[in-house]
Design an enzyme around this catalytic site. Structure first.
Site, PDB file in Angstrom:
ATOM      1  CB  CYS A  10      -0.927   0.005   1.214  1.00 24.67           C
ATOM      2  SG  CYS A  10      -0.073   0.214   2.788  1.00 24.67           S
ATOM      3  CB  CYS A  13       3.559  -0.504   2.937  1.00 22.62           C
ATOM      4  SG  CYS A  13       2.245  -1.161   3.987  1.00 22.62           S
TER       5      CYS A  13
END
Length: 77
Positions: A10, A13
């Site tokens: 994501c 991240c």
């Protein structure tokens, strides 16, 4: 030192990985930084919220994108 960024890919991240890599590069800390996106590996850390920063096997930060100061504190203690 081994630093692992746990995340499934994501945006948060990816941002965490880039931030940690930048702090390591700028501070001259001798560390290997890599991302772990395999969910089977991530669950071994008993993390319920991502991203997470693992330093030498110990979860230091979880659930949010850390600031530069938080990253430095996590990797120097």
């Amino acid at each position: 030192m081994e630093i692992i960024i746990l995340g499934t890919g994501c945006a948060k991240c990816k941002t965490t990985f880039e931030a940690v890599q930048k702090v390591v590069d700028e501070s001259g800390i001798d560390a290997t930084v890599y991302k772990e996106e395999d969910i089977l590996e991530i669950v071994k850390y008993n993390i319920m919220s991502l991203p997470a920063v693992v330093v030498d096997g110990e979860v230091k930060i979880k659930g949010y994108v850390p600031t530069k100061e938080e990253i430095l504190k996590a990797i120097t203690i």
